[in-house]
Write a protein that holds these residues in place. Structure first.
Motif, PDB file in Angstrom:
ATOM      1  N   TYR A  33      75.009 -49.560   6.409  1.00 32.05           N
ATOM      2  CA  TYR A  33      74.513 -49.140   7.391  1.00 32.05           C
ATOM      3  C   TYR A  33      73.177 -50.290   8.016  1.00 32.05           C
ATOM      4  N   ALA A  34      72.597 -49.859   8.310  1.00 26.91           N
ATOM      5  CA  ALA A  34      71.683 -50.959   8.771  1.00 26.91           C
ATOM      6  C   ALA A  34      70.277 -50.343   8.022  1.00 26.91           C
ATOM      7  N   VAL A  35      69.794 -51.614   7.373  1.00 27.19           N
ATOM      8  CA  VAL A  35      68.006 -51.364   6.842  1.00 27.19           C
ATOM      9  C   VAL A  35      66.920 -51.723   7.784  1.00 27.19           C
ATOM     10  N   HIS A  36      65.620 -50.713   7.787  1.00 32.04           N
ATOM     11  CA  HIS A  36      64.664 -50.915   7.836  1.00 32.04           C
ATOM     12  C   HIS A  36      63.292 -50.998   7.355  1.00 32.04           C
ATOM     13  N   TRP A  37      62.386 -52.198   7.775  1.00 36.53           N
ATOM     14  CA  TRP A  37      61.528 -51.904   6.524  1.00 36.53           C
ATOM     15  C   TRP A  37      60.198 -51.330   7.167  1.00 36.53           C
ATOM     16  N   TYR A  38      59.235 -50.289   6.422  1.00 33.76           N
ATOM     17  CA  TYR A  38      58.252 -50.311   6.776  1.00 33.76           C
ATOM     18  C   TYR A  38      56.909 -50.750   5.585  1.00 33.76           C
ATOM     19  N   GLN A  39      55.667 -50.904   6.467  1.00 32.68           N
ATOM     20  CA  GLN A  39      54.504 -51.740   6.179  1.00 32.68           C
ATOM     21  C   GLN A  39      53.214 -49.830   5.982  1.00 32.68           C
ATOM     22  N   GLN A  40      52.854 -49.878   5.031  1.00 28.61           N
ATOM     23  CA  GLN A  40      52.257 -48.810   4.793  1.00 28.61           C
ATOM     24  C   GLN A  40      50.676 -49.200   4.262  1.00 28.61           C
ATOM     25  N   PHE A  41      49.323 -49.003   4.769  1.00 22.35           N
ATOM     26  CA  PHE A  41      47.788 -49.406   4.062  1.00 22.35           C
ATOM     27  C   PHE A  41      47.714 -47.822   4.023  1.00 22.35           C
ATOM     28  N   SER A  42      47.039 -47.770   2.822  1.00 24.14           N
ATOM     29  CA  SER A  42      46.628 -46.220   2.197  1.00 24.14           C
ATOM     30  C   SER A  42      46.064 -46.022   2.993  1.00 24.14           C
ATOM     31  N   GLY A  43      46.655 -44.495   3.038  1.00 25.47           N
ATOM     32  CA  GLY A  43      45.325 -43.600   4.782  1.00 25.47           C
ATOM     33  C   GLY A  43      46.105 -43.852   5.409  1.00 25.47           C
ATOM     34  N   THR A  44      47.202 -44.666   6.054  1.00 31.72           N
ATOM     35  CA  THR A  44      47.422 -44.689   7.210  1.00 31.72           C
ATOM     36  C   THR A  44      49.758 -44.533   7.190  1.00 31.72           C
TER      37      THR A  44
END
Lengths: 111, 121
Positions: A33-44
């Motif tokens: 199964y595919a792998v995805h990556w997410y970036q998250q800044f505080s509060g967004t």
């Protein structure tokens, strides 16, 4: 306990290369199964930086790259910049749970 | 640029009901699964479930099955997440997000801004 295991934190100096691992099992990453990556800044809201293992959406700098092997995947950031300091999450699908799953997240700190 | 517009922050008491919304474009509504993701205070992301607006088919994470209901209103291209009886532990930010069509079991390529739900007596 997350189905996908990530290190809690990684750090590097500006310009260095850092990698974030995402370790799964035969029911998710190991099942192709595919792998995805997410970036998250505080509060967004999160934003995808790598999708389908290795693909970068338009607008994401080419210093972000993804790879996978066996039951694991990795996100690499080369030429680390201060603006890359954020939380990063991997995601895949788990056939045993019949659900999408996230890793617990990795905090990237730029020294 | 595709956008998902979520409803505003909510403050509720335990045992109250709640329905939050996610307004999407006609194109997204017609061609994509819409998912919901929970983020409890200071914690990571949890996939709750998703809906295909075309036929209202739903899939839930085992952790959330029976705890919430995901639905859509086709007339206004809006997806919903609802609770019949809130608990304090439901306090979190809830994101709606679009599942990509890049391949089966694709990721979430467009996200709403999040709805903060606070449950407190």
């Amino acid at each position: 306990q997350s189905v996908l295991t990530q290190p809690p934190s990684v750090s590097g100096a500006p310009g260095q290369r850092v990698t974030i691992s995402c370790t799964g099992s035969s029911s998710n990453i190991g099942a192709e199964y595919a792998v995805h990556w997410y970036q998250q800044f505080s509060g967004t809201a999160p934003k995808v930086v790598i999708y389908d293992d290795t693909n970068r959406p338009s607008g994401v700098p080419d210093r972000f790259s993804g790879s996978r092997s066996g039951t694991s995947a990795s996100l690499a950031i080369t030429g680390l910049q201060a603006e890359d300091e954020a939380e990063y999450y991997c995601q895949s699908y788990d056939t045993r749970l019949s659900a999408y799953v996230f890793g617990a997240g990795t905090k990237v700190t730029v020294l | 640029e595709e956008q998902l517009e979520q409803s505003g922050a909510e403050v509720k008491k335990p045992a109250e009901s709640l329905k939050i919304s996610c307004k999407v474009s006609r194109n997204t509504f017609t061609n994509h699964w819409i998912g919901w993701v929970r983020q409890m205070p200071g914690k990571g992301l949890e996939w709750m479930g998703m809906i295909y607006p075309g036929d209202s088919a739903t899939k839930y994470s085992p952790s959330f099955q029976g705890q919430v209901t995901i639905s859509v209103d086709k007339s206004i291209t809006t997806a919903y997440l609802q609770w019949s009886s809130l608990k304090a532990s439901d306090t979190a930010i809830y994101y709606c997000a679009r599942h990509s069509n890049s391949r089966p079991f694709s990721g979430l390529d467009v996200w709403g801004q999040g709805t903060m739900v606070t449950v407190s007596s």
